[in-house]
Design an enzyme around this catalytic site. Structure first.
Site, mmCIF file in Angstrom:
data_model
loop_
_atom_site.group_PDB
_atom_site.id
_atom_site.type_symbol
_atom_site.label_atom_id
_atom_site.label_comp_id
_atom_site.label_asym_id
_atom_site.label_seq_id
_atom_site.Cartn_x
_atom_site.Cartn_y
_atom_site.Cartn_z
ATOM 1 N N HIS A 285 73.517 19.661 64.977
ATOM 2 C CA HIS A 285 74.929 19.663 64.608
ATOM 3 C C HIS A 285 75.183 20.746 63.557
ATOM 4 O O HIS A 285 75.719 21.809 63.847
ATOM 5 C CB HIS A 285 75.303 18.269 64.107
ATOM 6 C CG HIS A 285 76.766 18.033 63.932
ATOM 7 N ND1 HIS A 285 77.729 18.977 64.196
ATOM 8 C CD2 HIS A 285 77.445 16.927 63.508
ATOM 9 C CE1 HIS A 285 78.923 18.463 63.947
ATOM 10 N NE2 HIS A 285 78.785 17.228 63.523
ATOM 11 N N HIS A 324 78.147 26.654 73.782
ATOM 12 C CA HIS A 324 78.796 25.519 73.132
ATOM 13 C C HIS A 324 79.103 24.474 74.181
ATOM 14 O O HIS A 324 79.422 24.816 75.320
ATOM 15 C CB HIS A 324 80.095 25.977 72.457
ATOM 16 C CG HIS A 324 80.613 25.004 71.444
ATOM 17 N ND1 HIS A 324 81.385 23.925 71.787
ATOM 18 C CD2 HIS A 324 80.448 24.943 70.100
ATOM 19 C CE1 HIS A 324 81.684 23.245 70.699
ATOM 20 N NE2 HIS A 324 81.132 23.835 69.664
ATOM 21 N N ASP A 380 78.496 29.496 64.623
ATOM 22 C CA ASP A 380 77.294 29.667 63.807
ATOM 23 C C ASP A 380 76.668 31.047 63.907
ATOM 24 O O ASP A 380 75.761 31.375 63.146
ATOM 25 C CB ASP A 380 76.243 28.625 64.206
ATOM 26 C CG ASP A 380 76.700 27.233 63.839
ATOM 27 O OD1 ASP A 380 77.153 27.058 62.704
ATOM 28 O OD2 ASP A 380 76.622 26.338 64.696
#
Ligand SMILES: CC(C)(COP(=O)(O)OP(=O)(O)OC[C@H]1O[C@@H](n2cnc3c(N)ncnc32)[C@H](O)[C@@H]1OP(=O)(O)O)[C@@H](O)C(=O)NCCC(=O)NCCS
Length: 446
Positions: A285, A324, A380
């Protein structure tokens, strides 16, 4: 939105239904019985399926959906994501506009209240938070008990859970005025606790909140001030603020689901939020940006990129920061973060890893493997590089994520409490263990 009767995978030649209705017809081939269920908002109610039984004793049909891949667990008016188009909106406002024009506290207010604040509302909201930034001295003693090298996320999770013991009134979750106070306390104190955790690792004395500074300025000051002095860099502070805005909510992600699920037991919000922090702590996560940095270190130089990509395509490892579960297009947050990177590196000097990241992205976006699987950079891919340039150690990245995500957790927690459809979260299971068997005394066991 209206739904019509749709039969998935119906061959083009099949006879169309005589009447189109917002219902689903199901025939149970075990019994030959047919059922009709209403469709609303593209869903059927899972509990409607319980009518489908083979006998009176039968519990009724359930759905099997590990990881909630195809189950809506709530109705929510907070965040909208269209993963195919790369759209993210808070309360209808595009993330791009909020990142460009709003402050973090304005976004938090928007998430909680559903509307952008007027100047007077924002002033009150800001003043209320400012009033609550200090933590009880005993919280500091509690934090001092952690080992010198304690992970800051572990510290944060423990400290936020401990706050519930300092505010026992927080259990009155049915009282809106009380909920407001607890939201303010959490918003005000999380940066304080996060900054204390930051300094704990460095053996630095905790720096107390300065309420003459704004929310971000105070947070940064509590982390970086030495001997009471810190030269604020407004560009870096705004970059941090935008990063927090980009992380503020992301509908029913793992940590938000944890907050909702734990909160559904009607525990106080400090305990529910600490569950969210625990979920975010996990590498699947909150930890992916750290993995991106490790990957860039492993690649080392631009010339090694093609060989690395080939390895990924051959199934050895993944291109971290790509792909994702929801976004099958460029993650809108990644686009914005790339812009922030320019501002930050303009202040801190170029990070050689950024050049590798840019080249990696360029090559991957032109490669059939990534195109076919709709793998694009996610939030990220660049955020770790920016945090590192700003002076944060890798184990602190997730703490910054938690500070950003707090408004989302709280908004979703309150929405869950007000939702009349909600009850204590309690999934069903398919039992796969033994049938009844008699206890075996020790002397008879092998
Ligand atoms: C985010 C993630 C977990 C989503 O996973 P998911 O929705 O379950 O997607 P899947 O794992 O089913 O992947 C689908 C396909 O794309 C491939 N794939 C997905 N992400 C990939 C990546 N980062 N690098 C290379 N291949 C990838 C898978 O191997 C799979 O290929 P296949 O169909 O040939 O088997 C995944 O993309 C990933 O691991 N990304 C890297 C970690 C990361 O950046 N996480 C942060 C998310 S914000």
């Amino acid at each position: 939105m209206t739904d019509t009767l749709t039969l998935p995978d119906r061959p083009a030649s099949a006879t169309p239904p005589k009447t189109m209705a917002d219902t689903l017809s199901v025939t149970d081939n075990r019994t030959g019985k047919s059922y009709e269920f209403p469709i609303a908002d593209g869903t059927i109610k899972a509990t409607d399926l319980r009518q489908i039984k083979t006998s009176d004793e039968d519990f009724g049909l359930m759905t099997y959906d590990p990881a909630f891949m195809n189950t809506a667990s709530c109705r929510s008016a907070i965040t909208f994501i269209d993963g195919d188009k790369g759209i993210l909106r808070y309360r209808g406002y595009p993330i791009e506009q909020l990142a460009e024009q709003a402050s973090f506290l304005e976004v938090a207010y928007l998430l909680f209240e559903g509307e952008l604040p007027s100047q007077a509302q924002l002033d009150k909201w800001t003043a209320d938070i400012r009033y609550h930034t200090y933590v009880h001295t005993n919280v500091i003693k509690f934090l001092e008990g952690f080992r010198y090298d304690a992970h800051p996320m572990g510290m944060l999770l423990g400290a936020v859970g401990a706050l519930s013991t300092f505010y026992p009134d927080a259990k009155h979750i049915d009282d809106p005025a009380n909920r407001y106070v607890q939201k303010v306390r959490l918003m005000a104190k999380l940066p304080t606790l996060a900054a204390f955790a930051f300094r704990h690792n460095r053996g630095l004395p905790y720096e107390f909140p300065r309420n003459d500074l704004d929310y971000i300025g105070n947070y940064v000051n509590m982390m970086f001030s030495i001997g009471g002095k810190h030269e604020p860099n407004k560009v870096l502070q705004r970059a941090l603020e935008i990063l927090l805005i980009l992380h503020a909510d992301h509908e029913q992600n793992c940590s938000t689901s944890a907050v909702r699920s734990v909160g559904s037991s009607h525990v106080d919000p400090f305990s529910a939020v600490s569950a969210g922090i625990a979920a975010l702590y996990g590498p699947l996560h909150g930890g992916a940006n750290e993995a991106v940095l490790l990957m860039l270190d492993e690649i080392g130089e631009k010339k090694n990129i093609p060989a690395f990509i080939e390895k990924v395509k051959a199934g050895t490892g993944r291109l971290m920061g790509f792909g994702h579960r929801v976004y099958k297009n460029y993650d809108p947050r990644a686009k914005l973060i790339k812009r922030i990177a320019d501002d930050v590196f303009g202040q801190t000097g170029m990070n050689p890893k950024l050049e590798i990241a840019l080249e990696l992205e360029r090559i991957a976006l032109e490669d059939e493997y990534f195109i076919k699987r709709k793998l694009y950079p996610n939030v990220d891919f660049y955020s770790g590089l920016i945090y590192q340039a700003m002076g944060y150690p890798t184990d602190y990245f997730t703490v910054l994520f938690a500070v950003g995500r707090l408004p989302g957790w709280l908004a979703q927690w309150e929405e869950m409490l007000k939702d009349k459809d909600q009850k204590i979260a309690r999934p069903r299971q398919i039992y796969t263990g033994y049938d009844e068997r008699p206890f075996v005394p020790m002397k008879n066991r092998k």
